[in-house]
Write a protein that holds these residues in place. Structure first.
Motif, PDB file in Angstrom:
ATOM      1  N   ASP A 135       0.715  -1.175  -0.019  1.00  0.00           N
ATOM      2  CA  ASP A 135       0.168   0.153   0.176  1.00  0.00           C
ATOM      3  C   ASP A 135       0.836   1.203  -0.087  1.00  0.00           C
ATOM      4  OD1 ASP A 135      -2.289  -1.475   0.062  1.00  0.00           O
ATOM      5  OD2 ASP A 135      -2.380  -1.511   2.313  1.00  0.00           O
ATOM      6  N   ASP A 136       2.171   1.141   0.225  1.00  0.00           N
ATOM      7  CA  ASP A 136       3.178   2.382   0.311  1.00  0.00           C
ATOM      8  C   ASP A 136       3.673   2.794  -0.936  1.00  0.00           C
ATOM      9  OD1 ASP A 136       2.358   2.713   3.299  1.00  0.00           O
ATOM     10  OD2 ASP A 136       3.886   0.999   3.788  1.00  0.00           O
ATOM     11  N   VAL A 137       3.822   1.523  -1.808  1.00  0.00           N
ATOM     12  CA  VAL A 137       4.457   1.790  -2.845  1.00  0.00           C
ATOM     13  C   VAL A 137       3.837   1.735  -4.295  1.00  0.00           C
ATOM     14  CG1 VAL A 137       6.566   0.812  -1.893  1.00  0.00           C
ATOM     15  CG2 VAL A 137       4.908  -0.413  -3.154  1.00  0.00           C
ATOM     16  N   GLU A 138       4.326   2.116  -5.341  1.00  0.00           N
ATOM     17  CA  GLU A 138       3.532   2.276  -6.552  1.00  0.00           C
ATOM     18  C   GLU A 138       4.382   1.534  -7.511  1.00  0.00           C
ATOM     19  OE1 GLU A 138       2.781   5.233 -10.274  1.00  0.00           O
ATOM     20  OE2 GLU A 138       3.178   6.055  -8.356  1.00  0.00           O
ATOM     21  N   PHE A 139       3.708   0.519  -8.376  1.00  0.00           N
ATOM     22  CA  PHE A 139       4.515  -0.456  -9.096  1.00  0.00           C
ATOM     23  C   PHE A 139       4.239   0.141 -10.498  1.00  0.00           C
ATOM     24  CE2 PHE A 139       4.484  -3.405  -5.574  1.00  0.00           C
ATOM     25  CZ  PHE A 139       5.752  -3.731  -5.598  1.00  0.00           C
ATOM     26  N   ILE A 140       5.301   0.029 -11.507  1.00  0.00           N
ATOM     27  CA  ILE A 140       5.338   0.199 -12.713  1.00  0.00           C
ATOM     28  C   ILE A 140       5.671  -0.888 -13.352  1.00  0.00           C
ATOM     29  CG2 ILE A 140       6.306   1.703 -14.712  1.00  0.00           C
ATOM     30  CD1 ILE A 140       7.215   3.751 -12.385  1.00  0.00           C
ATOM     31  N   ILE A 141       4.691  -1.497 -14.003  1.00  0.00           N
ATOM     32  CA  ILE A 141       4.795  -3.004 -14.829  1.00  0.00           C
ATOM     33  C   ILE A 141       5.595  -2.768 -16.195  1.00  0.00           C
ATOM     34  CG2 ILE A 141       3.946  -5.360 -15.469  1.00  0.00           C
ATOM     35  CD1 ILE A 141       4.115  -4.513 -12.581  1.00  0.00           C
ATOM     36  N   THR A 142       6.728  -3.116 -16.485  1.00  0.00           N
ATOM     37  CA  THR A 142       7.307  -2.874 -17.794  1.00  0.00           C
ATOM     38  C   THR A 142       7.245  -4.444 -18.577  1.00  0.00           C
ATOM     39  OG1 THR A 142       9.439  -3.679 -16.804  1.00  0.00           O
ATOM     40  CG2 THR A 142       8.847  -1.399 -17.042  1.00  0.00           C
ATOM     41  N   GLU A 143       7.507  -4.257 -19.862  1.00  0.00           N
ATOM     42  CA  GLU A 143       7.633  -5.629 -20.651  1.00  0.00           C
ATOM     43  C   GLU A 143       8.594  -6.553 -20.405  1.00  0.00           C
ATOM     44  OE1 GLU A 143       5.602  -6.720 -23.116  1.00  0.00           O
ATOM     45  OE2 GLU A 143       3.993  -5.271 -22.383  1.00  0.00           O
ATOM     46  N   THR A 144       9.699  -5.962 -20.042  1.00  0.00           N
ATOM     47  CA  THR A 144      11.042  -6.685 -19.985  1.00  0.00           C
ATOM     48  C   THR A 144      11.827  -5.744 -18.630  1.00  0.00           C
ATOM     49  OG1 THR A 144      12.353  -5.283 -21.129  1.00  0.00           O
ATOM     50  CG2 THR A 144      11.276  -7.121 -22.279  1.00  0.00           C
ATOM     51  N   TYR A 145      12.683  -6.785 -17.911  1.00  0.00           N
ATOM     52  CA  TYR A 145      13.605  -6.346 -16.890  1.00  0.00           C
ATOM     53  C   TYR A 145      14.595  -5.143 -17.443  1.00  0.00           C
ATOM     54  CZ  TYR A 145      11.818  -9.740 -13.524  1.00  0.00           C
ATOM     55  OH  TYR A 145      10.872 -10.601 -12.740  1.00  0.00           O
ATOM     56  N   GLN A 146      14.872  -5.463 -18.664  1.00  0.00           N
ATOM     57  CA  GLN A 146      16.087  -4.499 -19.255  1.00  0.00           C
ATOM     58  C   GLN A 146      15.153  -2.974 -19.085  1.00  0.00           C
ATOM     59  OE1 GLN A 146      15.303  -7.454 -20.352  1.00  0.00           O
ATOM     60  NE2 GLN A 146      17.525  -8.160 -20.265  1.00  0.00           N
ATOM     61  N   ALA A 147      13.739  -3.078 -19.433  1.00  0.00           N
ATOM     62  CA  ALA A 147      13.086  -1.947 -19.466  1.00  0.00           C
ATOM     63  C   ALA A 147      12.815  -1.331 -18.046  1.00  0.00           C
ATOM     64  CB  ALA A 147      11.693  -1.966 -20.049  1.00  0.00           C
ATOM     65  N   ALA A 148      12.822  -2.267 -17.233  1.00  0.00           N
ATOM     66  CA  ALA A 148      12.963  -1.762 -15.795  1.00  0.00           C
ATOM     67  C   ALA A 148      14.096  -0.971 -15.238  1.00  0.00           C
ATOM     68  CB  ALA A 148      12.492  -2.840 -14.975  1.00  0.00           C
ATOM     69  N   ALA A 149      15.108  -1.712 -15.800  1.00  0.00           N
ATOM     70  CA  ALA A 149      16.396  -0.995 -15.524  1.00  0.00           C
ATOM     71  C   ALA A 149      16.662   0.391 -16.255  1.00  0.00           C
ATOM     72  CB  ALA A 149      17.621  -1.733 -16.015  1.00  0.00           C
ATOM     73  N   LYS A 150      16.021   0.472 -17.436  1.00  0.00           N
ATOM     74  CA  LYS A 150      15.763   2.143 -18.091  1.00  0.00           C
ATOM     75  C   LYS A 150      15.111   3.003 -17.101  1.00  0.00           C
ATOM     76  CE  LYS A 150      16.982   0.190 -22.647  1.00  0.00           C
ATOM     77  NZ  LYS A 150      16.521   0.078 -24.031  1.00  0.00           N
ATOM     78  N   GLN A 151      14.004   2.497 -16.690  1.00  0.00           N
ATOM     79  CA  GLN A 151      13.004   3.404 -15.922  1.00  0.00           C
ATOM     80  C   GLN A 151      13.801   3.983 -14.467  1.00  0.00           C
ATOM     81  OE1 GLN A 151       9.648   4.387 -15.784  1.00  0.00           O
ATOM     82  NE2 GLN A 151       8.926   2.935 -17.648  1.00  0.00           N
ATOM     83  N   VAL A 152      14.751   3.177 -14.125  1.00  0.00           N
ATOM     84  CA  VAL A 152      15.718   3.497 -13.162  1.00  0.00           C
ATOM     85  C   VAL A 152      16.650   4.455 -13.318  1.00  0.00           C
ATOM     86  CG1 VAL A 152      16.922   2.771 -10.988  1.00  0.00           C
ATOM     87  CG2 VAL A 152      15.225   1.444 -11.574  1.00  0.00           C
ATOM     88  N   VAL A 153      17.554   4.058 -14.332  1.00  0.00           N
ATOM     89  CA  VAL A 153      18.470   4.835 -14.744  1.00  0.00           C
ATOM     90  C   VAL A 153      18.029   6.516 -15.151  1.00  0.00           C
ATOM     91  CG1 VAL A 153      20.028   5.186 -16.498  1.00  0.00           C
ATOM     92  CG2 VAL A 153      19.777   2.969 -15.552  1.00  0.00           C
ATOM     93  N   LYS A 154      16.607   6.502 -15.803  1.00  0.00           N
ATOM     94  CA  LYS A 154      16.060   7.726 -16.274  1.00  0.00           C
ATOM     95  C   LYS A 154      15.465   8.588 -15.268  1.00  0.00           C
ATOM     96  CE  LYS A 154      13.975   7.296 -20.268  1.00  0.00           C
ATOM     97  NZ  LYS A 154      13.162   6.648 -21.248  1.00  0.00           N
ATOM     98  N   GLY A 155      15.484   7.931 -14.108  1.00  0.00           N
ATOM     99  CA  GLY A 155      14.714   8.344 -12.881  1.00  0.00           C
ATOM    100  C   GLY A 155      13.352   8.482 -12.889  1.00  0.00           C
TER     101      GLY A 155
END
Length: 248
Positions: A132-152
């Motif tokens: 309940d305290d966090v927000e999930f952003i579901i991506t197509e791949t784990y590589q896409a998830a890494a890009k989300q983190v790198v891009k802020g």
């Protein structure tokens, strides 16, 4: 007659060729025609399970629980020394350097994998954060998830540990590991459908792969150099019970 063999979609992209090699060798040595099914997401996996007659599955432990207890499958083998672990990562250039830096409202990027989500949430309990305290952003791949983190665009990402460790040096240089699980006793399993009369032939080949050079080459491609070991109903139930205890 061809029998469908489904591989859970949570393996490193570099292992894709290895699974085709595994399937080819399994067909050759068992004498049975196996059609490899490689869904790209959990949703596609569920669709395939609903529509196709899947006889053999390399399943993650979360899905294995339902497949065994509700859908008429049984476990025959699991990889030796290859437990399912997950990693929480942040941007190396950001302000989040440890779990204690996470607060309510944290945005978490991840591919659609319930095992990873549940284990990650269990790890976040250490800093008093719940779903309940966090927000999930579901991506197509784990590589896409890494890009989300790198891009802020996300604060952290939940990763299957093996996939994180398979990322390029350049990508990992932009990331920071906050924590990695160490459960050790939970792993993927190979399941067969109840009543599948070729199951013993398939199991015999899988369990013998480490015994010769061709089999060892395939196992190396999969990152499973120690091969597979048998797992019976009791062992499978113990693993499922342990997983559910950890995730309660």
């Amino acid at each position: 007659m061809a029998y469908n063999f489904l591989i859970a979609p949570d393996f490193s992209p570099e292992r894709f060729a290895g699974w085709h090699m595994f399937n080819t060798l399994l067909q050759k040595r068992s004498g049975h025609d196996l059609h490899l099914v490689t869904p790209v997401s959990h949703a596609e996996q569920e669709d395939s399970l609903a529509k196709d007659d899947i006889k053999v599955i390399y399943a993650n432990p979360f899905d294995a629980a339902k497949l065994i207890r509700e859908d008429g499958y049984r476990a025959i083998a699991r990889p030796i020394g290859k437990s399912d672990e997950m990693t929480i990562i942040s941007s190396a250039g950001g302000n989040i350097k440890c779990l204690d830096d996470l607060n309510a409202g944290t945005k978490i990027a991840m591919a659609d994998n319930r095992d990873v989500k549940l284990i990650g949430l269990r790890l976040l309990e250490a800093v008093d954060l719940s779903e309940d305290d966090v927000e999930f952003i579901i991506t197509e791949t784990y590589q896409a998830a890494a890009k989300q983190v790198v891009k802020g665009e996300a604060d952290v990402a939940f990763f299957i540990a093996e996939i994180y460790h398979s990322l390029s040096k350049l990508t990992k240089s932009q990331l920071n590991v906050l924590i990695e699980s160490n459960i050790a006793t939970i792993s993927h399993v190979i399941l067969v459908k109840d009543g599948f009369t070729q199951a013993d032939d398939i199991a015999k080949v899988i369990l013998s792969l480490k015994g010769d050079a061709d089999g060892q080459a395939v196992l190396s491609e999969l990152g499973m150099t120690d091969g597979f070991e048998p797992i019976d109903d009791e062992d499978a139930e113990f693993m499922i019970d342990l997983m559910e205890t950890l995730l309660d």
